[in-house]
Design a protein around this motif. Structure first.
Motif, PDB file in Angstrom:
ATOM      1  N   THR A  37       4.053  -3.321  -7.630  1.00  0.00           N
ATOM      2  CA  THR A  37       3.737  -4.476  -6.790  1.00  0.00           C
ATOM      3  C   THR A  37       4.228  -5.767  -7.428  1.00  0.00           C
ATOM      4  OG1 THR A  37       1.822  -3.359  -5.845  1.00  0.00           O
ATOM      5  CG2 THR A  37       1.856  -5.763  -5.698  1.00  0.00           C
ATOM      6  N   LEU A  38       4.003  -5.940  -8.713  1.00  0.00           N
ATOM      7  CA  LEU A  38       4.423  -7.187  -9.362  1.00  0.00           C
ATOM      8  C   LEU A  38       5.942  -7.285  -9.487  1.00  0.00           C
ATOM      9  CD1 LEU A  38       1.575  -7.642 -11.963  1.00  0.00           C
ATOM     10  CD2 LEU A  38       1.942  -8.899  -9.829  1.00  0.00           C
ATOM     11  N   LEU A  39       6.636  -6.173  -9.617  1.00  0.00           N
ATOM     12  CA  LEU A  39       8.098  -6.224  -9.589  1.00  0.00           C
ATOM     13  C   LEU A  39       8.599  -6.629  -8.200  1.00  0.00           C
ATOM     14  CD1 LEU A  39       9.117  -3.157 -11.789  1.00  0.00           C
ATOM     15  CD2 LEU A  39       9.311  -5.598 -12.359  1.00  0.00           C
ATOM     16  N   THR A  84      -1.913   6.289 -11.601  1.00  0.00           N
ATOM     17  CA  THR A  84      -1.113   5.923 -10.432  1.00  0.00           C
ATOM     18  C   THR A  84      -1.482   4.555  -9.887  1.00  0.00           C
ATOM     19  OG1 THR A  84      -2.624   7.204  -9.055  1.00  0.00           O
ATOM     20  CG2 THR A  84      -0.582   8.269  -9.718  1.00  0.00           C
ATOM     21  N   HIS A  85      -2.768   4.231  -9.880  1.00  0.00           N
ATOM     22  CA  HIS A  85      -3.186   2.922  -9.370  1.00  0.00           C
ATOM     23  C   HIS A  85      -2.592   1.783 -10.187  1.00  0.00           C
ATOM     24  CE1 HIS A  85      -5.971   4.888  -6.682  1.00  0.00           C
ATOM     25  NE2 HIS A  85      -6.347   3.718  -6.203  1.00  0.00           N
ATOM     26  N   THR A  86      -2.647   1.899 -11.499  1.00  0.00           N
ATOM     27  CA  THR A  86      -2.133   0.803 -12.322  1.00  0.00           C
ATOM     28  C   THR A  86      -0.606   0.727 -12.261  1.00  0.00           C
ATOM     29  OG1 THR A  86      -2.298   2.223 -14.276  1.00  0.00           O
ATOM     30  CG2 THR A  86      -4.099   0.679 -13.890  1.00  0.00           C
ATOM     31  N   LEU A  87       0.059   1.861 -12.156  1.00  0.00           N
ATOM     32  CA  LEU A  87       1.511   1.822 -12.044  1.00  0.00           C
ATOM     33  C   LEU A  87       1.964   1.232 -10.708  1.00  0.00           C
ATOM     34  CD1 LEU A  87       2.646   5.172 -13.707  1.00  0.00           C
ATOM     35  CD2 LEU A  87       2.958   2.854 -14.575  1.00  0.00           C
ATOM     36  N   VAL A  88       1.338   1.666  -9.625  1.00  0.00           N
ATOM     37  CA  VAL A  88       1.770   1.185  -8.306  1.00  0.00           C
ATOM     38  C   VAL A  88       1.255  -0.230  -8.025  1.00  0.00           C
ATOM     39  CG1 VAL A  88       1.626   1.594  -5.819  1.00  0.00           C
ATOM     40  CG2 VAL A  88       2.032   3.500  -7.366  1.00  0.00           C
ATOM     41  N   VAL A 134      -4.140 -10.780  -1.929  1.00  0.00           N
ATOM     42  CA  VAL A 134      -3.207 -10.429  -0.857  1.00  0.00           C
ATOM     43  C   VAL A 134      -3.145 -11.542   0.176  1.00  0.00           C
ATOM     44  CG1 VAL A 134      -2.834  -8.849   1.086  1.00  0.00           C
ATOM     45  CG2 VAL A 134      -3.354  -7.934  -1.166  1.00  0.00           C
ATOM     46  N   ILE A 135      -4.312 -12.080   0.539  1.00  0.00           N
ATOM     47  CA  ILE A 135      -4.350 -13.179   1.505  1.00  0.00           C
ATOM     48  C   ILE A 135      -3.595 -14.400   0.964  1.00  0.00           C
ATOM     49  CG2 ILE A 135      -5.888 -14.852   2.625  1.00  0.00           C
ATOM     50  CD1 ILE A 135      -7.950 -12.480   2.799  1.00  0.00           C
ATOM     51  N   LEU A 136      -3.854 -14.747  -0.295  1.00  0.00           N
ATOM     52  CA  LEU A 136      -3.150 -15.878  -0.906  1.00  0.00           C
ATOM     53  C   LEU A 136      -1.648 -15.643  -0.953  1.00  0.00           C
ATOM     54  CD1 LEU A 136      -5.582 -16.686  -3.861  1.00  0.00           C
ATOM     55  CD2 LEU A 136      -5.024 -18.202  -1.934  1.00  0.00           C
ATOM     56  N   LEU A 137      -1.252 -14.425  -1.262  1.00  0.00           N
ATOM     57  CA  LEU A 137       0.169 -14.112  -1.337  1.00  0.00           C
ATOM     58  C   LEU A 137       0.833 -14.257   0.029  1.00  0.00           C
ATOM     59  CD1 LEU A 137       2.566 -13.190  -3.059  1.00  0.00           C
ATOM     60  CD2 LEU A 137       1.907 -10.834  -2.520  1.00  0.00           C
ATOM     61  N   PHE A 138       0.194 -13.752   1.073  1.00  0.00           N
ATOM     62  CA  PHE A 138       0.770 -13.880   2.408  1.00  0.00           C
ATOM     63  C   PHE A 138       0.817 -15.337   2.870  1.00  0.00           C
ATOM     64  CE2 PHE A 138       0.577  -9.322   2.824  1.00  0.00           C
ATOM     65  CZ  PHE A 138       1.646  -9.057   3.653  1.00  0.00           C
ATOM     66  N   LEU A 139      -0.201 -16.119   2.544  1.00  0.00           N
ATOM     67  CA  LEU A 139      -0.166 -17.546   2.870  1.00  0.00           C
ATOM     68  C   LEU A 139       0.989 -18.236   2.155  1.00  0.00           C
ATOM     69  CD1 LEU A 139      -3.979 -18.412   2.770  1.00  0.00           C
ATOM     70  CD2 LEU A 139      -2.503 -18.301   4.800  1.00  0.00           C
ATOM     71  N   THR A 140       1.198 -17.873   0.906  1.00  0.00           N
ATOM     72  CA  THR A 140       2.294 -18.450   0.130  1.00  0.00           C
ATOM     73  C   THR A 140       3.646 -18.056   0.705  1.00  0.00           C
ATOM     74  OG1 THR A 140       0.940 -18.391  -1.870  1.00  0.00           O
ATOM     75  CG2 THR A 140       3.311 -18.588  -2.176  1.00  0.00           C
ATOM     76  N   GLY A 142       0.551 -19.396  -4.739  1.00  0.00           N
ATOM     77  CA  GLY A 142       1.299 -18.284  -5.326  1.00  0.00           C
ATOM     78  C   GLY A 142       0.813 -17.976  -6.727  1.00  0.00           C
ATOM     79  N   ARG A 143       0.594 -19.035  -7.510  1.00  0.00           N
ATOM     80  CA  ARG A 143       0.084 -18.825  -8.874  1.00  0.00           C
ATOM     81  C   ARG A 143      -1.335 -18.268  -8.835  1.00  0.00           C
ATOM     82  NH1 ARG A 143       2.917 -23.550  -8.978  1.00  0.00           N
ATOM     83  NH2 ARG A 143       1.059 -24.853  -8.811  1.00  0.00           N
ATOM     84  N   TRP A 144      -2.156 -18.803  -7.942  1.00  0.00           N
ATOM     85  CA  TRP A 144      -3.521 -18.294  -7.801  1.00  0.00           C
ATOM     86  C   TRP A 144      -3.521 -16.831  -7.382  1.00  0.00           C
ATOM     87  CZ3 TRP A 144      -8.086 -19.833  -9.401  1.00  0.00           C
ATOM     88  CH2 TRP A 144      -8.255 -21.164  -9.751  1.00  0.00           C
ATOM     89  N   ALA A 145      -2.614 -16.469  -6.488  1.00  0.00           N
ATOM     90  CA  ALA A 145      -2.535 -15.081  -6.026  1.00  0.00           C
ATOM     91  C   ALA A 145      -2.269 -14.139  -7.191  1.00  0.00           C
ATOM     92  CB  ALA A 145      -1.447 -14.940  -4.961  1.00  0.00           C
ATOM     93  N   LEU A 146      -1.362 -14.519  -8.075  1.00  0.00           N
ATOM     94  CA  LEU A 146      -1.012 -13.644  -9.191  1.00  0.00           C
ATOM     95  C   LEU A 146      -2.141 -13.504 -10.196  1.00  0.00           C
ATOM     96  CD1 LEU A 146       2.654 -14.764  -9.724  1.00  0.00           C
ATOM     97  CD2 LEU A 146       1.791 -12.746  -8.535  1.00  0.00           C
ATOM     98  N   HIS A 147      -2.789 -14.603 -10.524  1.00  0.00           N
ATOM     99  CA  HIS A 147      -3.914 -14.520 -11.462  1.00  0.00           C
ATOM    100  C   HIS A 147      -5.066 -13.724 -10.861  1.00  0.00           C
ATOM    101  CE1 HIS A 147      -1.929 -17.105 -14.251  1.00  0.00           C
ATOM    102  NE2 HIS A 147      -1.911 -18.137 -13.427  1.00  0.00           N
ATOM    103  N   THR A 148      -5.327 -13.940  -9.580  1.00  0.00           N
ATOM    104  CA  THR A 148      -6.399 -13.208  -8.894  1.00  0.00           C
ATOM    105  C   THR A 148      -6.055 -11.727  -8.802  1.00  0.00           C
ATOM    106  OG1 THR A 148      -6.888 -15.201  -7.613  1.00  0.00           O
ATOM    107  CG2 THR A 148      -7.814 -13.140  -6.797  1.00  0.00           C
ATOM    108  N   TRP A 149      -4.783 -11.419  -8.531  1.00  0.00           N
ATOM    109  CA  TRP A 149      -4.344 -10.020  -8.466  1.00  0.00           C
ATOM    110  C   TRP A 149      -4.564  -9.313  -9.796  1.00  0.00           C
ATOM    111  CZ3 TRP A 149      -3.269  -6.838  -4.617  1.00  0.00           C
ATOM    112  CH2 TRP A 149      -2.677  -5.608  -4.919  1.00  0.00           C
ATOM    113  N   ASN A 150      -4.105  -9.935 -10.871  1.00  0.00           N
ATOM    114  CA  ASN A 150      -4.253  -9.318 -12.192  1.00  0.00           C
ATOM    115  C   ASN A 150      -5.726  -9.125 -12.552  1.00  0.00           C
ATOM    116  OD1 ASN A 150      -1.620  -8.762 -13.033  1.00  0.00           O
ATOM    117  ND2 ASN A 150      -1.284 -10.866 -13.674  1.00  0.00           N
ATOM    118  N   ALA A 151      -6.554 -10.119 -12.268  1.00  0.00           N
ATOM    119  CA  ALA A 151      -7.987 -10.001 -12.567  1.00  0.00           C
ATOM    120  C   ALA A 151      -8.628  -8.905 -11.717  1.00  0.00           C
ATOM    121  CB  ALA A 151      -8.689 -11.335 -12.334  1.00  0.00           C
TER     122      ALA A 151
END
Length: 151
Positions: free
Chosen positions: A52-54, A43-47, A122-128, A71-80
């Motif tokens: 979230t990425l969709l 469930t964690h990986t699906l949600v 999350v912080i980077l995404l909201f700033l973006t 925005g790009r940093w947020a996505l790479h950081t999220w995936n990692a």
């Protein structure tokens, strides 16, 4: 960024489905009937991954999130961060099901690092998002140039 978001969401969907299959297969083969961290990897990986990425993909299509490097940093950081967090859940859950010691301080520390990365993302995404909304508002406030038509 659009294809990166799509591929990331699809990858997390695959990981989530494989995580569910692994959980059912391992617990069934071991006749395990208790609670385990392995049960929530699916469930964690699906949600947190796919859903979230969709949602971020939809936001990107509206706000052009890649116009801000955060925005790009947020996505790479999220995936990692999600990879580290779900990886530690997988390890701890497997240790629980196989009857090995699982309450390891190092494992908790690594999981904490994954959560820190998710928080930073999350912080980077909201700033973006905030910056892109301000940019849209400023663009809308500027008068558009009049078009000259030639008769």
């Amino acid at each position: 960024m659009t294809s990166y978001l799509y591929r990331s969401a699809a990858t997390w969907a695959g990981i989530g489905l494989a995580g569910g299959l692994f959980y059912r297969t391992l617990t069934h083969s071991r006749d395990f009937d208790g609670r385990t961290q392995l049960a929530v990897v699916h469930t964690h990986t699906l949600v947190l991954g796919m859903v979230t990425l969709l949602a971020v993909l939809a936001l990107h299509l509206v706000l052009a999130l890649d116009a801000d490097r955060r925005g790009r940093w947020a996505l790479h950081t999220w995936n990692a961060g999600l990879a580290v967090t779900s990886g530690t859940m997988l390890v701890k859950g497997t240790l629980q099901v196989t009857g090995r010691a699982y309450d390891l301080p190092a494992l908790a520390g690594v999981a904490g690092l994954g959560h820190i990365a998710l928080t930073a993302a999350v912080i980077l995404l909201f700033l973006t998002i905030g910056a892109r909304l301000r940019a849209r508002r400023e663009d809308a406030a500027q008068p558009s140039a009049e078009r000259v038509t030639v008769a």
